[in-house]
Design a protein around this motif. Structure first.
Motif, PDB file in Angstrom:
ATOM      1  N   SER A 412      30.217   4.320  -9.036  1.00 57.43           N
ATOM      2  CA  SER A 412      29.977   4.892  -8.037  1.00 57.43           C
ATOM      3  C   SER A 412      29.421   3.989  -6.583  1.00 57.43           C
ATOM      4  CB  SER A 412      30.030   6.749  -7.835  1.00 57.43           C
ATOM      5  OG  SER A 412      28.246   6.535  -8.733  1.00 57.43           O
ATOM      6  N   VAL A 413      29.754   4.898  -5.529  1.00 57.52           N
ATOM      7  CA  VAL A 413      28.965   4.702  -4.480  1.00 57.52           C
ATOM      8  C   VAL A 413      28.410   6.167  -3.226  1.00 57.52           C
ATOM      9  CG1 VAL A 413      29.250   3.333  -2.576  1.00 57.52           C
ATOM     10  CG2 VAL A 413      29.355   2.471  -4.204  1.00 57.52           C
ATOM     11  N   SER A 414      27.629   6.309  -2.899  1.00 56.65           N
ATOM     12  CA  SER A 414      27.170   6.952  -2.213  1.00 56.65           C
ATOM     13  C   SER A 414      27.565   6.290  -0.603  1.00 56.65           C
ATOM     14  CB  SER A 414      25.656   7.308  -2.069  1.00 56.65           C
ATOM     15  OG  SER A 414      24.579   8.312  -1.586  1.00 56.65           O
ATOM     16  N   LEU A 415      27.777   7.743   0.096  1.00 57.35           N
ATOM     17  CA  LEU A 415      27.829   7.755   1.381  1.00 57.35           C
ATOM     18  C   LEU A 415      27.519   8.525   2.009  1.00 57.35           C
ATOM     19  CD1 LEU A 415      32.497   8.035   0.700  1.00 57.35           C
ATOM     20  CD2 LEU A 415      30.343   5.485   1.293  1.00 57.35           C
ATOM     21  N   GLN A 416      25.944   8.920   1.912  1.00 60.22           N
ATOM     22  CA  GLN A 416      24.944   8.691   2.075  1.00 60.22           C
ATOM     23  C   GLN A 416      24.454   8.531   3.599  1.00 60.22           C
ATOM     24  OE1 GLN A 416      23.585  12.364   2.331  1.00 60.22           O
ATOM     25  NE2 GLN A 416      24.189  12.996   0.547  1.00 60.22           N
ATOM     26  N   PRO A 417      24.392   8.532   4.758  1.00 58.35           N
ATOM     27  CA  PRO A 417      24.271   7.670   5.729  1.00 58.35           C
ATOM     28  C   PRO A 417      22.720   7.231   5.893  1.00 58.35           C
ATOM     29  CG  PRO A 417      24.829  10.149   6.681  1.00 58.35           C
ATOM     30  CD  PRO A 417      23.957   9.639   5.608  1.00 58.35           C
ATOM     31  N   HIS A 418      21.926   7.414   5.250  1.00 58.31           N
ATOM     32  CA  HIS A 418      20.164   6.515   4.809  1.00 58.31           C
ATOM     33  C   HIS A 418      20.207   6.989   3.194  1.00 58.31           C
ATOM     34  CE1 HIS A 418      19.329   5.746   9.230  1.00 58.31           C
ATOM     35  NE2 HIS A 418      20.119   7.090   9.516  1.00 58.31           N
ATOM     36  N   ARG A 419      19.932   5.885   2.210  1.00 57.98           N
ATOM     37  CA  ARG A 419      19.343   5.871   1.548  1.00 57.98           C
ATOM     38  C   ARG A 419      17.926   5.268   1.052  1.00 57.98           C
ATOM     39  NH1 ARG A 419      23.021   6.564  -3.321  1.00 57.98           N
ATOM     40  NH2 ARG A 419      20.545   7.046  -4.137  1.00 57.98           N
ATOM     41  N   ASN A 420      17.331   6.086   0.562  1.00 61.41           N
ATOM     42  CA  ASN A 420      15.897   4.994   0.270  1.00 61.41           C
ATOM     43  C   ASN A 420      15.754   4.945  -1.309  1.00 61.41           C
ATOM     44  OD1 ASN A 420      14.377   5.919   2.594  1.00 61.41           O
ATOM     45  ND2 ASN A 420      15.094   8.424   2.209  1.00 61.41           N
ATOM     46  N   ILE A 421      15.225   3.465  -0.976  1.00 64.23           N
ATOM     47  CA  ILE A 421      14.734   3.237  -2.676  1.00 64.23           C
ATOM     48  C   ILE A 421      12.919   2.890  -2.431  1.00 64.23           C
ATOM     49  CG2 ILE A 421      15.697   0.858  -1.666  1.00 64.23           C
ATOM     50  CD1 ILE A 421      16.103   0.175  -4.566  1.00 64.23           C
ATOM     51  N   THR A 422      12.367   3.275  -3.224  1.00 69.42           N
ATOM     52  CA  THR A 422      10.897   2.248  -3.341  1.00 69.42           C
ATOM     53  C   THR A 422      11.289   0.691  -4.614  1.00 69.42           C
ATOM     54  OG1 THR A 422      10.172   4.370  -3.309  1.00 69.42           O
ATOM     55  CG2 THR A 422       8.736   2.629  -4.616  1.00 69.42           C
ATOM     56  N   TYR A 423      10.364   0.043  -4.151  1.00 67.34           N
ATOM     57  CA  TYR A 423      10.230  -1.595  -4.724  1.00 67.34           C
ATOM     58  C   TYR A 423       9.541  -2.360  -4.843  1.00 67.34           C
ATOM     59  CZ  TYR A 423      10.505  -3.562  -0.323  1.00 67.34           C
ATOM     60  OH  TYR A 423      10.271  -4.704   0.533  1.00 67.34           O
ATOM     61  N   ARG A 424       8.840  -2.960  -5.939  1.00 66.15           N
ATOM     62  CA  ARG A 424       8.113  -3.953  -6.132  1.00 66.15           C
ATOM     63  C   ARG A 424       9.150  -5.173  -6.312  1.00 66.15           C
ATOM     64  NH1 ARG A 424       3.028  -4.542 -10.264  1.00 66.15           N
ATOM     65  NH2 ARG A 424       5.235  -4.381 -11.683  1.00 66.15           N
ATOM     66  N   LEU A 425       8.920  -6.131  -6.130  1.00 66.53           N
ATOM     67  CA  LEU A 425       9.437  -7.778  -5.933  1.00 66.53           C
ATOM     68  C   LEU A 425       8.710  -8.799  -6.025  1.00 66.53           C
ATOM     69  CD1 LEU A 425      12.045  -9.975  -6.009  1.00 66.53           C
ATOM     70  CD2 LEU A 425      11.713 -10.104  -3.774  1.00 66.53           C
ATOM     71  N   ARG A 426       8.778  -9.241  -7.160  1.00 65.36           N
ATOM     72  CA  ARG A 426       7.365  -9.892  -7.695  1.00 65.36           C
ATOM     73  C   ARG A 426       8.522 -12.046  -7.770  1.00 65.36           C
ATOM     74  NH1 ARG A 426       4.721  -9.055 -12.819  1.00 65.36           N
ATOM     75  NH2 ARG A 426       6.915  -7.735 -12.930  1.00 65.36           N
ATOM     76  N   LEU A 427       7.423 -13.256  -7.389  1.00 61.39           N
ATOM     77  CA  LEU A 427       8.209 -13.945  -7.984  1.00 61.39           C
ATOM     78  C   LEU A 427       7.026 -15.144  -8.726  1.00 61.39           C
ATOM     79  CD1 LEU A 427       9.674 -14.957  -4.185  1.00 61.39           C
ATOM     80  CD2 LEU A 427      10.774 -14.118  -6.176  1.00 61.39           C
ATOM     81  N   ALA A 428       7.773 -15.924  -9.573  1.00 61.54           N
ATOM     82  CA  ALA A 428       6.124 -16.668 -10.427  1.00 61.54           C
ATOM     83  C   ALA A 428       7.250 -18.045 -10.575  1.00 61.54           C
ATOM     84  CB  ALA A 428       5.644 -15.972 -11.342  1.00 61.54           C
ATOM     85  N   SER A 429       7.138 -18.697 -11.243  1.00 56.93           N
ATOM     86  CA  SER A 429       6.632 -20.762 -11.251  1.00 56.93           C
ATOM     87  C   SER A 429       5.175 -20.513 -12.411  1.00 56.93           C
ATOM     88  CB  SER A 429       6.862 -21.333 -10.140  1.00 56.93           C
ATOM     89  OG  SER A 429       8.164 -21.117  -9.075  1.00 56.93           O
ATOM     90  N   PHE A 430       6.315 -21.230 -13.266  1.00 55.66           N
ATOM     91  CA  PHE A 430       5.595 -21.749 -14.465  1.00 55.66           C
ATOM     92  C   PHE A 430       4.927 -23.195 -14.763  1.00 55.66           C
ATOM     93  CE2 PHE A 430       7.248 -17.486 -15.250  1.00 55.66           C
ATOM     94  CZ  PHE A 430       6.142 -16.388 -14.732  1.00 55.66           C
ATOM     95  N   ASP A 431       4.176 -23.485 -15.417  1.00 58.02           N
ATOM     96  CA  ASP A 431       4.118 -25.125 -15.932  1.00 58.02           C
ATOM     97  C   ASP A 431       4.659 -24.988 -17.604  1.00 58.02           C
ATOM     98  OD1 ASP A 431       2.048 -23.467 -17.448  1.00 58.02           O
ATOM     99  OD2 ASP A 431       0.531 -24.794 -16.269  1.00 58.02           O
ATOM    100  N   VAL A 432       4.328 -26.575 -17.682  1.00 60.01           N
ATOM    101  CA  VAL A 432       5.269 -25.916 -19.241  1.00 60.01           C
ATOM    102  C   VAL A 432       4.143 -25.515 -20.366  1.00 60.01           C
ATOM    103  CG1 VAL A 432       5.952 -28.822 -18.856  1.00 60.01           C
ATOM    104  CG2 VAL A 432       3.717 -28.448 -19.551  1.00 60.01           C
ATOM    105  N   ASN A 433       2.984 -25.252 -19.957  1.00 59.76           N
ATOM    106  CA  ASN A 433       2.155 -24.299 -20.662  1.00 59.76           C
ATOM    107  C   ASN A 433       2.510 -22.613 -20.365  1.00 59.76           C
ATOM    108  OD1 ASN A 433       1.047 -26.366 -22.816  1.00 59.76           O
ATOM    109  ND2 ASN A 433      -0.256 -26.829 -20.688  1.00 59.76           N
ATOM    110  N   GLY A 434       3.417 -22.170 -19.443  1.00 61.78           N
ATOM    111  CA  GLY A 434       3.357 -21.198 -18.961  1.00 61.78           C
ATOM    112  C   GLY A 434       1.931 -20.506 -18.526  1.00 61.78           C
ATOM    113  N   LYS A 435       1.222 -21.600 -17.866  1.00 66.17           N
ATOM    114  CA  LYS A 435       0.644 -21.146 -16.524  1.00 66.17           C
ATOM    115  C   LYS A 435       1.215 -21.021 -15.373  1.00 66.17           C
ATOM    116  CE  LYS A 435      -3.957 -22.395 -14.832  1.00 66.17           C
ATOM    117  NZ  LYS A 435      -5.397 -23.556 -14.737  1.00 66.17           N
ATOM    118  N   VAL A 436       0.616 -19.502 -14.197  1.00 62.87           N
ATOM    119  CA  VAL A 436       1.369 -19.617 -12.870  1.00 62.87           C
ATOM    120  C   VAL A 436       0.914 -20.244 -12.301  1.00 62.87           C
ATOM    121  CG1 VAL A 436       1.863 -17.615 -11.442  1.00 62.87           C
ATOM    122  CG2 VAL A 436       2.035 -17.130 -13.669  1.00 62.87           C
ATOM    123  N   ILE A 437       1.956 -20.789 -11.360  1.00 62.18           N
ATOM    124  CA  ILE A 437       1.741 -22.318 -10.542  1.00 62.18           C
ATOM    125  C   ILE A 437       1.821 -22.039  -8.773  1.00 62.18           C
ATOM    126  CG2 ILE A 437       1.476 -24.315 -12.080  1.00 62.18           C
ATOM    127  CD1 ILE A 437       4.722 -24.281 -11.506  1.00 62.18           C
TER     128      ILE A 437
END
Length: 497
Positions: A412-437
């Motif tokens: 289903s899709v809402s057709l309300q003129p405005h919709r609000n959303i709270t979010y947090r986006l995180r990015l990460a890359s790791f080395d072979v031992n799982g350490k964040v680089i």
């Protein structure tokens, strides 16, 4: 030179020939000497001093360690422990809080030449004591990761603060899938909070991004509980995958002898659970309500079931497995139903004023892995209150789009003129031992979108990106409400009517 000659002539008047000859000879020798020195200084400065080339001497620390500790010269006390003897020196042992108290008080050991040291900690071995005692005689200590726990135990017993700190730094630098659980337990035992925090951070990042059967076997109930309830767990792909991970983990805890291929782990876990189900199904209870499943209850209760049952296939699997008590599922169904009704009829259901604690406790956790640079577009499936959110990665931009009319949508899709959303986006890359680089985060944000509107969430620097790149998002589509708030609102409506 004239004044020098006049002075010399004045003192040697008896022999003028000598006076006239000496200045010449001296000047000649001086010129020859000067030329020779200039030449030598250009070629080899050491020859100017008429000495052989200097050799690097042993440092004081090295000499002390070799002579006093290893050779035991001039020892005034002998320490005996674990069948080993060390000829040591009180003046060095007093750097240890343990021995400083022993020698300065009225203890009988203060006057003894031989001390039998009791070792109450089974983590301490002879090699660890050798490192701990040796650290009192030298400036630098090399600690092997394989021995760091034993050395830490010895350092804590002997109250060697510097060595304890060095053990902590070694542990934080060598966290991996093979050491993380052991380090976490040791850090808890010996009070190294910074190491404990580092291990927990590593587990949150790697539990689902780099799945490992060996790691799942090592994780205790208490450790897994901390991971599952954390809003910082790097989830791949959706909350249902958290449930799947817990199924595999619980199976390995109960059948630790399993030694198959990781690809077959889920199938083997499902088959085993199905066999167990026959035993408790007749009693009308779930697996977590059985004697074997009860120890895992505290972990499963932290699954965010509202995001498991928002997908039909996932809800059917949860019902089929009969791991989770029916009461839990019914409560989740009720929660989602009321949330849907609020979204449909209320005017203040958008998550605009949500605080950080509410967001972290109630947000949907989901993630994706980008194996290489390129163009990507995806959505995390499941009922999301009419908010069809498309996520795009292209040209180092991450874009959110509220899809209403431009592209097909399965829900289903809402057709309300405005919709609000709270979010947090995180990015990460790791080395072979799982350490964040590499890592980036938007922090908690509130976003208002019109129909089919796009919004650039993150602009990335290509020089810093490392693939594979892991993306993890927390989303909140509706304002969370407690039971107390629901009751208050319902009473208010009744009174107004």
């Amino acid at each position: 030179m004239g004044s020098w000659s006049a002075k010399l002539c004045g003192t040697e008047q008896a022999d003028t020939s000598t006076v006239q000859r000496k200045p010449y000879e001296c000047r000649k020798r001086k010129r020859r000497s000067t030329c020779q020195c200039d030449s030598e200084s250009e070629e080899d400065p050491d020859r100017l001093l008429n000495t052989p080339r200097r050799k690097m001497l042993k440092t004081t620390s090295t000499y002390i360690y070799q002579t006093l500790f290893l050779n035991g010269q001039n020892s005034d006390i002998q320490i005996c422990a674990l069948g080993q003897e060390w000829d040591l020196h009180k003046v060095y042992l007093c750097q240890s809080g343990y021995f400083s108290s022993m020698f300065s008080g009225s203890w009988k050991e203060s006057s003894m030449a031989v001390i039998q040291l009791e070792i109450p900690d089974e983590n301490i071995d002879v090699e660890a004591l050798q490192v701990a005692f040796g650290s009192l005689y030298r400036d630098d200590v090399l600690i092997k990761p394989s021995k760091v726990v034993a050395v830490l135990a010895a350092a804590c017993m002997l109250q060697l603060d510097g060595l304890i700190q060095q053990c902590g730094e070694t542990m934080k630098e060598t966290v991996s899938d093979k050491t993380v659980c052991c380090y976490y337990i040791s850090a808890s035992t010996y009070g190294l909070d910074s190491v404990k925090k580092k291990c927990l951070e590593w587990l949150l990042n790697n539990l689902m991004t780099h799945p490992s059967a060996d790691l799942l076997k090592q994780l205790s109930v208490r450790m897994m509980e901390q991971l599952v309830r954390s809003p910082d767990l790097f989830v791949m792909q959706v909350e249902m995958d958290v449930y799947t991970t817990l199924k595999k983990w619980m199976f390995l805890q109960l059948v630790p002898s399993w030694n198959g291929n990781l690809k077959h782990l889920l199938v083997d876990a499902d088959n085993w659970i199905s066999k167990q189900q026959k035993e408790y199904h007749e009693e009308g209870i779930s697996f977590l309500e059985s004697e074997r499943g009860a120890p895992f209850t505290s972990v499963f209760k932290h699954i965010r079931l509202q995001y498991v049952i928002n997908d039909l296939a996932s809800a059917r699997i949860a019902e089929r497995d009969a791991i989770i008590p029916c009461e839990w599922l019914l409560a989740a169904y009720k929660q989602q139903w009321f949330a849907m009704l609020r979204a449909e009829h209320d005017s203040d259901w958008d998550p605009r004023d949500v605080n950080k604690e509410e967001f972290e406790l109630n947000s949907m956790r989901c993630g994706r892995k980008l194996t290489r640079d390129g163009d990507y577009c995806w959505r995390w499936t499941g009922f999301s209150f009419g908010f069809d959110l498309l996520v795009t990665y292209t040209n180092r931009f991450i874009v959110f789009k509220r899809n209403t009319l431009s592209q097909p949508c399965s829900g289903s899709v809402s057709l309300q003129p405005h919709r609000n959303i709270t979010y947090r986006l995180r990015l990460a890359s790791f080395d072979v031992n799982g350490k964040v680089i590499f890592s980036r985060s938007t922090g908690c944000q509130v976003l208002s979108l019109e129909k089919d509107q796009e919004y650039v969430v993150m602009n990335l620097d290509s020089r810093l990106l490392v693939f594979p790149l892991y993306i993890c998002c927390n989303f909140l589509f509706t304002q969370p409400r407690s039971r107390g708030q629901e009751s208050t609102r319902q009473r208010g409506r009744s009174n107004s009517s």
